[in-house]
Write a protein that holds these residues in place. Sequence first.
Motif, PDB file in Angstrom:
ATOM      1  N   LEU A  93       0.836  -1.209   0.000  1.00 44.37           N
ATOM      2  CA  LEU A  93       0.000   0.000   0.000  1.00 44.37           C
ATOM      3  C   LEU A  93       0.868   1.255   0.000  1.00 44.37           C
ATOM      4  N   ILE A  94       1.914   1.254   0.816  1.00 44.64           N
ATOM      5  CA  ILE A  94       2.776   2.440   0.904  1.00 44.64           C
ATOM      6  C   ILE A  94       3.554   2.640  -0.391  1.00 44.64           C
ATOM      7  N   TYR A  95       4.026   1.549  -1.006  1.00 38.68           N
ATOM      8  CA  TYR A  95       4.744   1.684  -2.268  1.00 38.68           C
ATOM      9  C   TYR A  95       3.828   2.209  -3.375  1.00 38.68           C
ATOM     10  N   THR A  96       2.570   1.765  -3.381  1.00 40.94           N
ATOM     11  CA  THR A  96       1.618   2.279  -4.369  1.00 40.94           C
ATOM     12  C   THR A  96       1.403   3.779  -4.176  1.00 40.94           C
ATOM     13  N   LEU A  97       1.248   4.191  -2.921  1.00 44.60           N
ATOM     14  CA  LEU A  97       1.117   5.623  -2.625  1.00 44.60           C
ATOM     15  C   LEU A  97       2.369   6.375  -3.034  1.00 44.60           C
ATOM     16  N   GLN A  98       3.537   5.795  -2.753  1.00 41.65           N
ATOM     17  CA  GLN A  98       4.802   6.445  -3.085  1.00 41.65           C
ATOM     18  C   GLN A  98       4.940   6.672  -4.588  1.00 41.65           C
ATOM     19  N   ASN A  99       4.578   5.676  -5.384  1.00 38.76           N
ATOM     20  CA  ASN A  99       4.682   5.814  -6.834  1.00 38.76           C
ATOM     21  C   ASN A  99       3.811   6.945  -7.359  1.00 38.76           C
ATOM     22  N   ASN A 100       2.611   7.067  -6.824  1.00 39.00           N
ATOM     23  CA  ASN A 100       1.732   8.152  -7.255  1.00 39.00           C
ATOM     24  C   ASN A 100       2.254   9.506  -6.801  1.00 39.00           C
ATOM     25  N   LEU A 101       2.843   9.557  -5.606  1.00 40.09           N
ATOM     26  CA  LEU A 101       3.425  10.810  -5.134  1.00 40.09           C
ATOM     27  C   LEU A 101       4.600  11.237  -6.002  1.00 40.09           C
ATOM     28  N   LEU A 134       0.703  -8.536  -6.306  1.00 40.36           N
ATOM     29  CA  LEU A 134      -0.728  -8.822  -6.198  1.00 40.36           C
ATOM     30  C   LEU A 134      -1.447  -7.716  -5.446  1.00 40.36           C
ATOM     31  N   PHE A 135      -0.905  -7.327  -4.298  1.00 39.20           N
ATOM     32  CA  PHE A 135      -1.527  -6.257  -3.531  1.00 39.20           C
ATOM     33  C   PHE A 135      -1.437  -4.926  -4.268  1.00 39.20           C
ATOM     34  N   GLY A 136      -0.284  -4.645  -4.868  1.00 41.60           N
ATOM     35  CA  GLY A 136      -0.120  -3.373  -5.570  1.00 41.60           C
ATOM     36  C   GLY A 136      -1.064  -3.242  -6.747  1.00 41.60           C
ATOM     37  N   THR A 137      -1.250  -4.332  -7.503  1.00 45.52           N
ATOM     38  CA  THR A 137      -2.175  -4.295  -8.639  1.00 45.52           C
ATOM     39  C   THR A 137      -3.600  -4.078  -8.171  1.00 45.52           C
ATOM     40  N   ALA A 138      -4.006  -4.797  -7.116  1.00 52.49           N
ATOM     41  CA  ALA A 138      -5.371  -4.639  -6.599  1.00 52.49           C
ATOM     42  C   ALA A 138      -5.618  -3.212  -6.103  1.00 52.49           C
ATOM     43  N   LEU A 139      -4.656  -2.680  -5.347  1.00 49.10           N
ATOM     44  CA  LEU A 139      -4.821  -1.321  -4.820  1.00 49.10           C
ATOM     45  C   LEU A 139      -4.811  -0.294  -5.944  1.00 49.10           C
ATOM     46  N   GLY A 140      -3.952  -0.502  -6.949  1.00 48.88           N
ATOM     47  CA  GLY A 140      -3.918   0.419  -8.077  1.00 48.88           C
ATOM     48  C   GLY A 140      -5.216   0.412  -8.863  1.00 48.88           C
ATOM     49  N   ILE A 194      36.319  -3.500   6.285  1.00 47.19           N
ATOM     50  CA  ILE A 194      35.077  -4.062   6.811  1.00 47.19           C
ATOM     51  C   ILE A 194      33.922  -3.342   6.151  1.00 47.19           C
ATOM     52  N   THR A 195      33.242  -4.022   5.269  1.00 48.86           N
ATOM     53  CA  THR A 195      32.146  -3.395   4.543  1.00 48.86           C
ATOM     54  C   THR A 195      30.842  -3.682   5.246  1.00 48.86           C
ATOM     55  N   GLU A 196      29.999  -2.685   5.317  1.00 45.18           N
ATOM     56  CA  GLU A 196      28.664  -2.837   5.877  1.00 45.18           C
ATOM     57  C   GLU A 196      27.691  -2.153   4.936  1.00 45.18           C
ATOM     58  N   PRO A 197      26.740  -2.893   4.376  1.00 44.53           N
ATOM     59  CA  PRO A 197      25.845  -2.300   3.388  1.00 44.53           C
ATOM     60  C   PRO A 197      25.096  -1.123   3.969  1.00 44.53           C
ATOM     61  N   PHE A 198      25.005  -0.037   3.207  1.00 43.03           N
ATOM     62  CA  PHE A 198      24.239   1.106   3.681  1.00 43.03           C
ATOM     63  C   PHE A 198      22.850   0.982   3.093  1.00 43.03           C
ATOM     64  N   LEU A 199      21.915   0.588   3.961  1.00 43.74           N
ATOM     65  CA  LEU A 199      20.518   0.472   3.581  1.00 43.74           C
ATOM     66  C   LEU A 199      20.369  -0.329   2.299  1.00 43.74           C
ATOM     67  N   PRO A 200      20.818  -1.590   2.276  1.00 43.00           N
ATOM     68  CA  PRO A 200      20.892  -2.301   1.012  1.00 43.00           C
ATOM     69  C   PRO A 200      19.549  -2.522   0.350  1.00 43.00           C
ATOM     70  N   LYS A 201      18.492  -2.759   1.131  1.00 45.42           N
ATOM     71  CA  LYS A 201      17.196  -3.013   0.531  1.00 45.42           C
ATOM     72  C   LYS A 201      16.348  -1.748   0.530  1.00 45.42           C
ATOM     73  N   SER A 202      16.348  -1.066   1.671  1.00 45.65           N
ATOM     74  CA  SER A 202      15.371  -0.014   1.869  1.00 45.65           C
ATOM     75  C   SER A 202      15.533   1.130   0.885  1.00 45.65           C
ATOM     76  N   VAL A 203      16.767   1.523   0.585  1.00 46.40           N
ATOM     77  CA  VAL A 203      16.974   2.636  -0.319  1.00 46.40           C
ATOM     78  C   VAL A 203      16.715   2.235  -1.765  1.00 46.40           C
ATOM     79  N   LEU A 204      17.055   1.003  -2.088  1.00 48.69           N
ATOM     80  CA  LEU A 204      17.008   0.608  -3.484  1.00 48.69           C
ATOM     81  C   LEU A 204      15.634   0.175  -3.934  1.00 48.69           C
ATOM     82  N   VAL A 205      14.766  -0.164  -3.032  1.00 49.90           N
ATOM     83  CA  VAL A 205      13.435  -0.575  -3.454  1.00 49.90           C
ATOM     84  C   VAL A 205      12.727   0.556  -4.158  1.00 49.90           C
ATOM     85  N   LYS A 206      12.154   0.254  -5.291  1.00 47.54           N
ATOM     86  CA  LYS A 206      11.494   1.290  -6.083  1.00 47.54           C
ATOM     87  C   LYS A 206      10.008   1.297  -5.819  1.00 47.54           C
TER      88      LYS A 206
END
Length: 332
Positions: free
Chosen positions: A59-67, A179-185, A320-332
């Motif tokens: 739901l939040i990603y669907t809102l984000q895309n429209n914003l 599935l949820f994104g398509t239904a909400l859209g 020593i590498t530590e991913p910086f927000l590996p999923k959260s930032v990159l999710v579209k």
Amino acid sequence: MAAVGAGGSTAAPGPGAVSAGALEPGTASAGNVKHLVLFLHEAVLVQYVDTLKLAVPSLIYTLQNNLQYVAISNLPAATFQVTYQLKILTTALFSVLMLNRSLSRLQWASLLLLFTGVAIVQAQQAGGGGPRPLDQNPGAGLAAVVASCLSSGFAGVYFEKILKGSSGSVWLRNLQLGLFGTALGLVGLWWAEGTAVATRGFFFGYTPAVWGVVLNQAFGGLLVAVVVKYADNILKGFATSLSIVLSTVASIRLFGFHVDPLFALGAGLVIGAVYLYSLPRGAAKAIASASASTSGPCVHQQPPGQPPPPQLSSHRGDLITEPFLPKSVLVK
């Protein structure tokens, strides 16, 4: 919209459950179609509680895309691209609050630098930097991009929090989110444009440019998985910096965007902040040590008979590498 995460089902598989490998590309041959259907039924419908967990980020990603469309309609492309990097700041804050993640001093400093750069760019925009279409509302665009960054940060961290440590397939999570994104859209489309769709058809207005945007978004979502798996943090930072530069160049060529010193300063600060934030922990400590050494000489006396201390290797693999927000930032 595409999402990438290390999510998976936490419920125990029931009778007749099929291995998650059946969903991986290349494993579902004609003889395994039945197993694939059984697996999807088990993962999506039987374990419905696990599926419902993804309703919130979807739901939040669907809102984000429209914003994002509202924001890009009211801001120059270059200004939007720079301002949208605030998602790094919001995701970092939500990571600290919800995941108890710690940030280094260099990362906190880079976040402050990022906010300063975005503020300078917005000040330039408010000051009327260059001509803009009469139908653009910079205030509405700024509000939309800030709301989009907040929703992106929260959804990404929430998605990581509820699914971290489970073993489900990335493709299954994409399917559940889709599935949820398509239904909400579709619900939003019916609510806003139901009469027009019934009269003119669902694909009315799908020009080649619109299809190009759709395919580009889908391709970009698939690239997210490749970036998360193969690219390191420094490369991600360079990619973000390159996207800002390319957006600025395209805005100049296509829309007559004017780059003044204030915009160049703000964009430069944002690019530098993204690079500093994406540095591995080892590199950050090396920079901090180098900065401390400039304040005065420090001579270490080695006691007799003691072996010399180990030297810091200059090889990148030793950092020593530590991913910086590996999923959260990159999710579209």
